[in-house]
Design a protein around this motif. Structure first.
Motif, PDB file in Angstrom:
ATOM      1  N   SER A 105       0.823  -1.214   0.000  1.00 34.02           N
ATOM      2  CA  SER A 105       0.000   0.000   0.000  1.00 34.02           C
ATOM      3  C   SER A 105       0.855   1.261   0.000  1.00 34.02           C
ATOM      4  O   SER A 105       0.487   2.267  -0.618  1.00 34.02           O
ATOM      5  N   GLU A 111      -3.885   4.246  -1.078  1.00 28.69           N
ATOM      6  CA  GLU A 111      -4.182   4.969   0.152  1.00 28.69           C
ATOM      7  C   GLU A 111      -5.306   4.325   0.973  1.00 28.69           C
ATOM      8  O   GLU A 111      -5.274   4.364   2.210  1.00 28.69           O
ATOM      9  N   SER A 112      -6.308   3.754   0.312  1.00 27.40           N
ATOM     10  CA  SER A 112      -7.411   3.139   1.049  1.00 27.40           C
ATOM     11  C   SER A 112      -6.923   1.950   1.873  1.00 27.40           C
ATOM     12  O   SER A 112      -7.315   1.776   3.034  1.00 27.40           O
ATOM     13  N   LYS A 114      -3.757   1.465   2.789  1.00 26.50           N
ATOM     14  CA  LYS A 114      -2.788   1.999   3.737  1.00 26.50           C
ATOM     15  C   LYS A 114      -3.477   2.583   4.961  1.00 26.50           C
ATOM     16  O   LYS A 114      -2.992   2.457   6.095  1.00 26.50           O
ATOM     17  N   THR A 115      -4.623   3.244   4.751  1.00 26.62           N
ATOM     18  CA  THR A 115      -5.381   3.848   5.845  1.00 26.62           C
ATOM     19  C   THR A 115      -5.805   2.799   6.872  1.00 26.62           C
ATOM     20  O   THR A 115      -5.877   3.081   8.067  1.00 26.62           O
ATOM     21  N   PHE A 165      -0.713   8.102  11.282  1.00 23.85           N
ATOM     22  CA  PHE A 165      -1.779   9.005  10.866  1.00 23.85           C
ATOM     23  C   PHE A 165      -1.230  10.140   9.999  1.00 23.85           C
ATOM     24  O   PHE A 165      -1.879  10.559   9.043  1.00 23.85           O
ATOM     25  N   ILE A 168      -0.806   9.172   6.396  1.00 18.92           N
ATOM     26  CA  ILE A 168      -2.025   9.101   5.569  1.00 18.92           C
ATOM     27  C   ILE A 168      -2.735  10.458   5.561  1.00 18.92           C
ATOM     28  O   ILE A 168      -3.935  10.553   5.347  1.00 18.92           O
ATOM     29  N   ASP A 169      -1.950  11.522   5.829  1.00 20.95           N
ATOM     30  CA  ASP A 169      -2.442  12.904   5.780  1.00 20.95           C
ATOM     31  C   ASP A 169      -3.629  13.138   6.708  1.00 20.95           C
ATOM     32  O   ASP A 169      -4.612  13.788   6.341  1.00 20.95           O
ATOM     33  N   SER A 170      -3.546  12.550   7.892  1.00 21.15           N
ATOM     34  CA  SER A 170      -4.566  12.755   8.903  1.00 21.15           C
ATOM     35  C   SER A 170      -3.871  13.150  10.198  1.00 21.15           C
ATOM     36  O   SER A 170      -2.656  13.236  10.255  1.00 21.15           O
TER      37      SER A 170
END
Length: 207
Positions: A105, A111-112, A114-115, A165, A168-170
């Motif tokens: 990922s 990304e999905s 990986k999240t 986090f 994953i840009d969170s």
């Protein structure tokens, strides 16, 4: 920052000391769990050196994220092989699937996946590193003080999940990018020191 490099260098020196202690015990007992421990702390050492020379920007590399996953996976595999042998085969497969999921990922940019994969597998590994040493110590299967490894697990869990986090840009709670990078080097040092206290007690007990 200079202070960050000092903390990272100190973490590396502690990791080298632990690698020597694990290698010495492995030469005597030939236990697989020491190989897993050496894997985790060798990757920790290399990761710290990369941060010293290239800075925190290298954390954006999918290859670095993938390799760094071997730190919690290696330590948690060592713990299950040493203190939860009835689950070692199941967890070995879980760790392998987790590593491959994070690698694919991250490198392929899925990304999905990986999240889900990064927080899940980092989180489970962190829970094992946190809880298993405390349980083993309280039950008498591990020496007094081995619970310090659990303290290291709390610290690696906080840092690992926060970085996960960010990757994953969170954002996790108040763990913004600036805050994570501010505490990362001291956190790594305290984590490695806690691991050293706990694992050395275990090594001395087994000699």
């Amino acid at each position: 920052m200079t202070i960050d490099r000092i903390f990272l260098l100190a973490s590396g020196l502690v990791a080298v000391y632990l690698l020597w202690r694990f290698y010495t015990r492995y030469n005597k007992q030939k236990a697989l769990f020491d190989v897993y421990y050496m894997l985790g702390f060798a990757v920790l050492l290399v990761s710290g050196l990369l941060l010293i020379f290239f800075g925190y920007s290298i954390l954006a590399s999918p290859y670095v994220l993938t390799v760094a996953t071997l730190i919690p996976l290696g330590i948690s595999l060592g713990l299950t092989n040493q203190y939860a042998t009835q689950y070692k085969k199941v967890y070995s497969w879980f760790a392998l699937i987790g590593f491959l999921a994070i690698a694919v990922s991250s490198i392929a940019g899925l990304e999905s996946l990986k999240t889900i994969a990064v927080p899940l597998f980092h989180g489970v590994a962190g829970l094992i590193i946190t809880l298993l040493p405390i349980i083993a110590s309280r039950s008498g299967r591990a020496p007094n003080g081995f619970w310090w490894v659990g303290v290291g697990g709390v610290l690696i869990g906080l840092g690992g999940i926060a970085l996960a986090f960010l990757s994953i840009d969170s954002q996790l709670l108040f763990f913004s990018q600036d805050f994570v990078f501010t505490i990362l080097a001291p956190l790594l040092f305290l984590m490695t020191l806690a691991f050293a206290i706990g694992f050395v007690k275990d090594i001395l007990h087994s000699e």
